[in-house]
Design a protein around this motif. Sequence first.
Motif, PDB file in Angstrom:
ATOM      1  N   VAL A  28      -0.594  12.857  -4.536  1.00 14.36           N
ATOM      2  CA  VAL A  28       0.618  13.537  -4.057  1.00 14.36           C
ATOM      3  C   VAL A  28       1.791  12.573  -4.086  1.00 14.36           C
ATOM      4  O   VAL A  28       2.887  12.919  -4.551  1.00 14.36           O
ATOM      5  N   ALA A  29       1.586  11.362  -3.609  1.00 12.57           N
ATOM      6  CA  ALA A  29       2.661  10.357  -3.621  1.00 12.57           C
ATOM      7  C   ALA A  29       3.157  10.131  -5.043  1.00 12.57           C
ATOM      8  O   ALA A  29       4.377  10.120  -5.290  1.00 12.57           O
ATOM      9  N   GLU A  30       2.251   9.964  -5.980  1.00 10.99           N
ATOM     10  CA  GLU A  30       2.645   9.756  -7.374  1.00 10.99           C
ATOM     11  C   GLU A  30       3.407  10.963  -7.911  1.00 10.99           C
ATOM     12  O   GLU A  30       4.409  10.809  -8.608  1.00 10.99           O
ATOM     13  N   ARG A  75       5.419   5.895  -3.074  1.00 12.42           N
ATOM     14  CA  ARG A  75       4.277   4.994  -2.920  1.00 12.42           C
ATOM     15  C   ARG A  75       3.563   5.349  -1.625  1.00 12.42           C
ATOM     16  O   ARG A  75       4.199   5.578  -0.602  1.00 12.42           O
ATOM     17  N   LEU A  76       2.239   5.397  -1.660  1.00 12.97           N
ATOM     18  CA  LEU A  76       1.446   5.650  -0.469  1.00 12.97           C
ATOM     19  C   LEU A  76       1.205   4.315   0.223  1.00 12.97           C
ATOM     20  O   LEU A  76       0.745   3.356  -0.398  1.00 12.97           O
ATOM     21  N   THR A 100       0.323  -1.071   0.271  1.00 12.04           N
ATOM     22  CA  THR A 100       0.639   0.011  -0.661  1.00 12.04           C
ATOM     23  C   THR A 100      -0.616   0.286  -1.488  1.00 12.04           C
ATOM     24  O   THR A 100      -1.215  -0.637  -2.029  1.00 12.04           O
ATOM     25  N   VAL A 101      -1.004   1.542  -1.553  1.00 10.29           N
ATOM     26  CA  VAL A 101      -2.219   1.929  -2.269  1.00 10.29           C
ATOM     27  C   VAL A 101      -1.847   2.396  -3.661  1.00 10.29           C
ATOM     28  O   VAL A 101      -0.917   3.097  -3.863  1.00 10.29           O
TER      29      VAL A 101
END
Length: 125
Positions: A98-100, A105-106, A124-125
Motif C-alpha cells: 500500500v505504501a509503495e 515509505r512504510l 523504514t521497511v
Amino acid sequence: MMMFTDIDKLPPMAKTSGLLGTTAVEASRRRAARSASYRREQRRLAGFEELARLVIRHRAALGLSQKELAERVGTSHSAISRMESGRHRTSVATLQRVAEALDLRLVVGFESGPRERPVRELVTV
C-alpha cells in the motif's frame, strides 16, 4: 494513541447514524459509556483506525478510488475496504505494498519509556 473522534474530520456519511440521526461519534461515546467490553475493543482497534485514516487521506490526496488503489496494490477492492474500515488487522507485507502504491515509505518500530516521553526506534521497511 490518538483516536479519531473529531467530527469535523469525518466524511459526511460517517457523521450521522441512520437510526437516531445522531452522529456516529456520539453513538460510539454513548455505547462506550455503557460497555466495558466496547471500550476494550475501541482501545484494541485504535491503532488500526489511525492507520486506516492515513491510508484514506493519502489515497484521497492522489484522487484514487479504493478500486484503483486495490489495482495498484495487487489486491481486491474488498481488502482495501476492510483495511480502511479500521476494524481489521493488516499484514506488514500488505502495508508495504500500500505504501509503495501511494508513493510512500512504510516505517515501523518500537516504543519504550514513559508514555509522556517515549523513546521510539523506527526503521523504514
